[in-house]
Design an enzyme around this catalytic site. Structure first.
Site, PDB file in Angstrom:
ATOM      1  N   ASP A  32      55.112  18.249  78.527  1.00  0.00           N
ATOM      2  CA  ASP A  32      56.167  17.239  78.563  1.00  0.00           C
ATOM      3  C   ASP A  32      57.024  17.490  79.797  1.00  0.00           C
ATOM      4  O   ASP A  32      57.372  18.643  80.095  1.00  0.00           O
ATOM      5  CB  ASP A  32      57.010  17.354  77.276  1.00  0.00           C
ATOM      6  N   ASN A  88      57.447  11.295  66.804  1.00  0.00           N
ATOM      7  CA  ASN A  88      58.497  10.311  66.560  1.00  0.00           C
ATOM      8  C   ASN A  88      57.861   8.931  66.461  1.00  0.00           C
ATOM      9  O   ASN A  88      57.082   8.545  67.335  1.00  0.00           O
ATOM     10  CB  ASN A  88      59.527  10.347  67.704  1.00  0.00           C
ATOM     11  N   GLN A  95      61.389   7.558  69.060  1.00  0.00           N
ATOM     12  CA  GLN A  95      60.212   7.324  69.915  1.00  0.00           C
ATOM     13  C   GLN A  95      60.628   6.560  71.164  1.00  0.00           C
ATOM     14  O   GLN A  95      61.217   5.485  71.077  1.00  0.00           O
ATOM     15  CB  GLN A  95      59.139   6.523  69.155  1.00  0.00           C
ATOM     16  N   HIS A 101      51.839  10.175  70.347  1.00  0.00           N
ATOM     17  CA  HIS A 101      51.796  11.526  70.915  1.00  0.00           C
ATOM     18  C   HIS A 101      52.377  12.504  69.908  1.00  0.00           C
ATOM     19  O   HIS A 101      53.300  12.181  69.164  1.00  0.00           O
ATOM     20  CB  HIS A 101      52.558  11.611  72.244  1.00  0.00           C
ATOM     21  N   HIS A 103      54.212  16.083  69.676  1.00  0.00           N
ATOM     22  CA  HIS A 103      54.909  17.140  70.417  1.00  0.00           C
ATOM     23  C   HIS A 103      54.553  18.496  69.799  1.00  0.00           C
ATOM     24  O   HIS A 103      54.618  18.648  68.575  1.00  0.00           O
ATOM     25  CB  HIS A 103      56.434  16.992  70.277  1.00  0.00           C
TER      26      HIS A 103
END
Ligand code: AMP
Ligand code: ZN
Length: 141
Positions: A32, A88, A95, A101, A103
């Site tokens: 990220d 999220n 989000q 995705h 995390h």
């Protein structure tokens, strides 16, 4: 299938660069850009899905099949004491990128930068209410 103007589709398609940590036919994992803790990684299906509601079983299987190995590699590299896995879904849940995705956030202690407020409301639900609610959800599957 790629979605136009989706930043993660572009990353999956190597149209824009990323700090890649894993790749196979269906899945990409990369750091990220905003590291909550060092090693904070995103795992995505290459096939576009807006979020968990939209994710096919095939993509879900492909993504989640990679997660234990990637998590172990991050843990070994960072020496993290723990890890939070988080997806999220929807603006209300935080989000900001509409391509599913997951995390992977290495954790060190309570003050390492990650936090999820978690209030429990057990007293508001009787066992009977929970049983009825579980049944209602089950009936939708
Ligand atoms: P979320 O808020 O759960 O949708 O998370 C989206 C995440 O994507 C954020 O943590 C961003 O820092 C991250 N992000 C956005 N653009 C990029 C990018 N080009 N490369 C890597 N991470 C990104
Ligand atoms: Zn996409």
């Amino acid at each position: 299938m790629q979605k136009e103007n989706c930043i993660f589709c572009k990353i999956a398609n190597h149209e824009i660069p990323s700090h890649k940590v894993f790749e196979n036919e269906e899945v990409l994992a990369f750091l990220d850009l905003s590291q909550v803790t060092k090693g904070h990684t995103l795992v995505i299906p290459k096939q576009h899905a807006d979020n968990i509601y939209d994710l096919s079983s095939e993509s879900a299987q492909a993504v989640f099949a990679t997660v234990p190995e990637i998590s172990r590699a991050i843990q070994q590299e960072t020496g993290a004491a723990g890890m939070n896995l988080l997806s999220n879904t929807g603006k209300v849940a935080g989000q900001s990128v509409s391509h599913f995705h997951l995390h992977l956030i290495p954790r060190h202690d309570k003050h390492d930068g990650f936090g999820a407020k978690w209030e429990v409301h057990n007293e508001e639900y009787t066992a009977d209410e929970l049983a009825t609610f579980a049944e209602s959800i089950k009936n939708r599957l």
